[in-house]
Design a protein around this motif. Structure first.
Motif, PDB file in Angstrom:
ATOM      1  N   GLU A 134       0.849  -1.188   0.000  1.00 21.49           N
ATOM      2  CA  GLU A 134       0.000   0.000   0.000  1.00 21.49           C
ATOM      3  C   GLU A 134       0.889   1.245   0.000  1.00 21.49           C
ATOM      4  O   GLU A 134       2.060   1.180   0.341  1.00 21.49           O
ATOM      5  N   SER A 135       0.284   2.387  -0.334  1.00 22.09           N
ATOM      6  CA  SER A 135       1.132   3.561  -0.542  1.00 22.09           C
ATOM      7  C   SER A 135       1.380   4.371   0.737  1.00 22.09           C
ATOM      8  O   SER A 135       1.904   5.476   0.664  1.00 22.09           O
ATOM      9  N   THR A 136       1.046   3.844   1.891  1.00 23.10           N
ATOM     10  CA  THR A 136       1.376   4.569   3.131  1.00 23.10           C
ATOM     11  C   THR A 136       2.817   4.265   3.549  1.00 23.10           C
ATOM     12  O   THR A 136       3.375   3.225   3.196  1.00 23.10           O
ATOM     13  N   LEU A 137       3.389   5.192   4.319  1.00 18.07           N
ATOM     14  CA  LEU A 137       4.752   4.977   4.796  1.00 18.07           C
ATOM     15  C   LEU A 137       4.809   3.743   5.712  1.00 18.07           C
ATOM     16  O   LEU A 137       5.747   2.940   5.637  1.00 18.07           O
ATOM     17  N   ASP A 138       3.765   3.576   6.563  1.00 17.70           N
ATOM     18  CA  ASP A 138       3.696   2.406   7.444  1.00 17.70           C
ATOM     19  C   ASP A 138       3.787   1.109   6.646  1.00 17.70           C
ATOM     20  O   ASP A 138       4.572   0.213   6.972  1.00 17.70           O
ATOM     21  N   SER A 139       2.978   1.024   5.599  1.00 17.24           N
ATOM     22  CA  SER A 139       2.952  -0.201   4.803  1.00 17.24           C
ATOM     23  C   SER A 139       4.291  -0.427   4.122  1.00 17.24           C
ATOM     24  O   SER A 139       4.778  -1.563   4.042  1.00 17.24           O
ATOM     25  N   ARG A 140       4.901   0.650   3.640  1.00 17.72           N
ATOM     26  CA  ARG A 140       6.194   0.518   2.975  1.00 17.72           C
ATOM     27  C   ARG A 140       7.242  -0.010   3.948  1.00 17.72           C
ATOM     28  O   ARG A 140       8.007  -0.926   3.616  1.00 17.72           O
ATOM     29  N   GLU A 141       7.256   0.550   5.159  1.00 17.01           N
ATOM     30  CA  GLU A 141       8.275   0.137   6.132  1.00 17.01           C
ATOM     31  C   GLU A 141       8.044  -1.289   6.621  1.00 17.01           C
ATOM     32  O   GLU A 141       8.994  -2.058   6.770  1.00 17.01           O
ATOM     33  N   GLU A 142       6.776  -1.621   6.886  1.00 16.78           N
ATOM     34  CA  GLU A 142       6.451  -2.994   7.313  1.00 16.78           C
ATOM     35  C   GLU A 142       6.831  -4.016   6.245  1.00 16.78           C
ATOM     36  O   GLU A 142       7.417  -5.057   6.537  1.00 16.78           O
ATOM     37  N   THR A 143       6.476  -3.693   4.991  1.00 17.03           N
ATOM     38  CA  THR A 143       6.762  -4.630   3.903  1.00 17.03           C
ATOM     39  C   THR A 143       8.272  -4.794   3.728  1.00 17.03           C
ATOM     40  O   THR A 143       8.771  -5.915   3.546  1.00 17.03           O
ATOM     41  N   LEU A 144       8.977  -3.681   3.807  1.00 19.63           N
ATOM     42  CA  LEU A 144      10.435  -3.754   3.692  1.00 19.63           C
ATOM     43  C   LEU A 144      11.015  -4.631   4.805  1.00 19.63           C
ATOM     44  O   LEU A 144      11.872  -5.496   4.557  1.00 19.63           O
ATOM     45  N   GLN A 145      10.529  -4.415   6.016  1.00 17.76           N
ATOM     46  CA  GLN A 145      10.999  -5.183   7.170  1.00 17.76           C
ATOM     47  C   GLN A 145      10.841  -6.683   6.913  1.00 17.76           C
ATOM     48  O   GLN A 145      11.751  -7.478   7.142  1.00 17.76           O
ATOM     49  N   LYS A 146       9.660  -7.043   6.394  1.00 13.55           N
ATOM     50  CA  LYS A 146       9.369  -8.443   6.103  1.00 13.55           C
ATOM     51  C   LYS A 146      10.322  -8.982   5.031  1.00 13.55           C
ATOM     52  O   LYS A 146      10.860 -10.084   5.154  1.00 13.55           O
ATOM     53  N   VAL A 147      10.538  -8.178   3.978  1.00 16.53           N
ATOM     54  CA  VAL A 147      11.418  -8.602   2.880  1.00 16.53           C
ATOM     55  C   VAL A 147      12.842  -8.819   3.399  1.00 16.53           C
ATOM     56  O   VAL A 147      13.499  -9.812   3.066  1.00 16.53           O
ATOM     57  N   VAL A 148      13.297  -7.895   4.232  1.00 25.41           N
ATOM     58  CA  VAL A 148      14.655  -8.005   4.775  1.00 25.41           C
ATOM     59  C   VAL A 148      14.776  -9.263   5.653  1.00 25.41           C
ATOM     60  O   VAL A 148      15.766 -10.002   5.572  1.00 25.41           O
ATOM     61  N   GLU A 149      13.758  -9.515   6.473  1.00 23.64           N
ATOM     62  CA  GLU A 149      13.790 -10.712   7.332  1.00 23.64           C
ATOM     63  C   GLU A 149      13.793 -11.991   6.511  1.00 23.64           C
ATOM     64  O   GLU A 149      14.518 -12.941   6.798  1.00 23.64           O
ATOM     65  N   GLU A 150      12.990 -12.020   5.457  1.00 27.16           N
ATOM     66  CA  GLU A 150      12.882 -13.229   4.637  1.00 27.16           C
ATOM     67  C   GLU A 150      14.125 -13.498   3.803  1.00 27.16           C
ATOM     68  O   GLU A 150      14.492 -14.640   3.563  1.00 27.16           O
ATOM     69  N   THR A 151      14.760 -12.417   3.326  1.00 23.61           N
ATOM     70  CA  THR A 151      15.860 -12.607   2.362  1.00 23.61           C
ATOM     71  C   THR A 151      17.245 -12.460   2.983  1.00 23.61           C
ATOM     72  O   THR A 151      18.225 -12.935   2.413  1.00 23.61           O
ATOM     73  N   GLY A 152      17.333 -11.765   4.096  1.00 25.42           N
ATOM     74  CA  GLY A 152      18.650 -11.454   4.653  1.00 25.42           C
ATOM     75  C   GLY A 152      19.363 -10.342   3.908  1.00 25.42           C
ATOM     76  O   GLY A 152      20.571 -10.130   4.080  1.00 25.42           O
ATOM     77  N   ALA A 153      18.626  -9.611   3.055  1.00 23.73           N
ATOM     78  CA  ALA A 153      19.232  -8.523   2.277  1.00 23.73           C
ATOM     79  C   ALA A 153      19.577  -7.346   3.183  1.00 23.73           C
ATOM     80  O   ALA A 153      18.988  -7.168   4.247  1.00 23.73           O
ATOM     81  N   VAL A 154      20.549  -6.530   2.731  1.00 24.97           N
ATOM     82  CA  VAL A 154      20.956  -5.324   3.470  1.00 24.97           C
ATOM     83  C   VAL A 154      20.110  -4.144   3.010  1.00 24.97           C
ATOM     84  O   VAL A 154      20.008  -3.882   1.804  1.00 24.97           O
ATOM     85  N   PHE A 155      19.523  -3.436   3.946  1.00 23.04           N
ATOM     86  CA  PHE A 155      18.736  -2.250   3.614  1.00 23.04           C
ATOM     87  C   PHE A 155      19.655  -1.096   3.246  1.00 23.04           C
ATOM     88  O   PHE A 155      20.535  -0.718   4.024  1.00 23.04           O
ATOM     89  N   ILE A 156      19.475  -0.556   2.047  1.00 22.95           N
ATOM     90  CA  ILE A 156      20.222   0.650   1.627  1.00 22.95           C
ATOM     91  C   ILE A 156      19.209   1.788   1.521  1.00 22.95           C
ATOM     92  O   ILE A 156      18.469   1.877   0.540  1.00 22.95           O
ATOM     93  N   PRO A 157      19.170   2.665   2.518  1.00 25.72           N
ATOM     94  CA  PRO A 157      18.187   3.762   2.487  1.00 25.72           C
ATOM     95  C   PRO A 157      18.535   4.776   1.409  1.00 25.72           C
ATOM     96  O   PRO A 157      19.684   4.840   0.951  1.00 25.72           O
ATOM     97  N   PRO A 158      17.564   5.586   1.000  1.00 25.68           N
ATOM     98  CA  PRO A 158      17.782   6.475  -0.155  1.00 25.68           C
ATOM     99  C   PRO A 158      18.689   7.674   0.117  1.00 25.68           C
ATOM    100  O   PRO A 158      19.273   8.202  -0.813  1.00 25.68           O
ATOM    101  N   TYR A 159      18.809   8.116   1.369  1.00 28.85           N
ATOM    102  CA  TYR A 159      19.637   9.320   1.582  1.00 28.85           C
ATOM    103  C   TYR A 159      20.303   9.386   2.955  1.00 28.85           C
ATOM    104  O   TYR A 159      21.431   9.840   3.078  1.00 28.85           O
TER     105      TYR A 159
END
Lengths: 318, 318
Positions: B126-151
């Protein structure tokens, strides 16, 4: 139907020296996206960044600088609905003389505004060739101005030739050089410079299928003007003249014709991938590479991007 | 609410060396029409010609090159509907690692296509910041990927800093240097490079009035995020982070805010006069020169043109 004129490399170099203070040495851009897709190396000479937004600034400036003070004092005149009009108005202002521009009453407002911005004096006429020529004739008689035609003119061709001169100075390694062909002023100048500097280079003209008078004329060995050319490439609707036909017949290796669909697609590719604004006429050589990729594979290809004057309120894909 | 990090000129030069094989040294263009109108000398650093069409290619590439093999092996992740997403996907592909991109389901199709073209793996949310952060959190947990923030990230800022480094190498005579400010990664990097190389230079950030969190934060001396920013400059709707706020507070001389009308007008001026494609966010510094001309009169001004990714089917003035 052909008219031979003698042009030497030294003539072109002199033209280059004359116009240098009044024109940009335009940059050459590349696109790894296009190169990867097409298996070639493309070098784009960006005349869309030229003064007045088109290579026409070169020929018009040179023709005006070549006038004696006596010839120049009553000004210059032309009929054009396109880039030559603005280029001539600007060149005339640089020399401090008037420019009388005959434009059809349906000329795009962006072109009218460009001429006005350079203080060109516009006379509107009907949009037929007859009306344009009659009106120009009257303007010339009334003002005593010198007619500077858009392409079939030695000094205009010499000015346009300086563009390929710069491109080959920057990239002498080119195997092929291409320009679009309408009236043939740019293609003539491009071929002359290229063959002088590098006799082994291949020179192609690129032309819309729906305004293919140069292709037809070369095949027939005589001038066959386009009848009612119907192409989105509005700068290429004109037909060769006796001088440009003569040069192109001798110096250009081939003319490649392209569809309207490909012209539009190549134009949009350049906007999207290279982030530069080109007009439809300007995308015709890239459209030729897309149409005949086998001719260009593993070659270094110089392409003259001719101009970027587009009405941003009326994009052709919208 | 602020976070200090230590960055030296040597750090920036190392970043420059690292990313050089993967990024363009972009050209600097000028416009005599704009200079004459504004009584100034403008030098435009064309990051719209950068890989992926935006300066974001620098920071994303640098952040990924800084990862150890062990950190990198599971890939990288971010949430973004903009240029950072494509930049991260491309940088990851260059290193042969996966990029997981969380994008709002209403992201423009042109941005989605860009990420796909670089083989980024998209998860829509969804296009809310909450949804973006939650989804990212889940993706990072599932994949073990490193979060690279935009700035708000040291290595991202170092990458963006290389842009002003190049501009000042090419034009050390500049009196002023400007960048737009959204999250502040580019402005932070620009200010650092500029003040290292030329302590007397003036650094301005340019910001939309309708997303003026940097202007407000600097005035208040603390972070004040934008609430529901409503600007056409879609790349500048984000707010400063603790790291970028800290750098900008110390290194930037002032923030100039501009109206939506002026952003659009300056964008169109650049398209029409310079024949290059810039996105709305990119025209904000020129809009600042138009808004406060007295600050720039007779000065040499470097402007970073940030990007050229525009949906050509939906131009903002149509």
């Amino acid at each position: 139907m052909t008219e031979n004129i003698n042009i030497t490399l030294d003539d072109i170099r002199q033209a280059d020296g004359l116009i240098r203070p009044f024109t940009h040495r335009t940059p050459v851009l590349t696109s790894s996206w296009l190169d990867d897709r097409l298996g070639t190396e493309l070098y784009f000479k960006c005349e869309n960044f030229q003064k007045t937004g088109a290579f026409k600034a070169r020929g018009a400036m040179h023709a005006i600088l070549r006038l004696s003070d006596n010839e120049a004092k009553k000004g210059v005149a032309t009929h054009s609905s396109g880039n030559h009009a603005a280029a001539l108005a600007r060149a005339a202002r640089s020399r401090g003389i008037p420019a009388y521009i005959v434009m059809p009453e349906n000329a795009p407002s962006v072109k009218v505004k460009a001429v006005e911005s350079y203080e060109g004096q516009i006379t509107f006429c009907e949009s037929t060739l007859d009306s344009r020529e009659e009106t120009l004739q009257k303007v010339v008689e009334e003002t005593g101005a010198v007619f500077i035609p858009p392409y079939n003119h030695r000094d205009v061709i010499l000015g346009q030739a300086t563009c390929a001169l710069e491109l080959l100075e920057d990239h002498p390694e080119l195997d092929i050089i291409m320009a679009p062909v309408g009236g043939g002023g740019l293609l003539s100048g491009t071929a002359l410079s290229a063959k002088f500097l590098k006799p082994t280079i291949t020179v192609y003209g690129a032309e819309p299928e729906q305004a293919n008078d140069a292709w037809q004329s070369l095949k027939a060995g005589k001038l066959i003007p386009s009848e009612k050319p119907n192409t989105i490439a509005d700068g290429l609707r004109t037909s060769l003249g006796p001088i440009t036909f003569s040069i192109i017949s001798r110096q250009v290796d081939d003319i490649i014709t392209v569809s309207e669909t490909q012209i539009l697609k190549s134009m949009r590719d350049v906007w999207e991938r290279m982030k530069i604004i080109i007009e439809p006429s300007c995308s015709v050589p890239l459209a030729a590479v897309e149409t005949r990729p086998e001719l260009f594979r593993d070659k270094k290809v110089g392409i003259i991007l001719t101009g970027g004057n587009v009405d941003l309120d009326k994009l052709p894909w919208l």
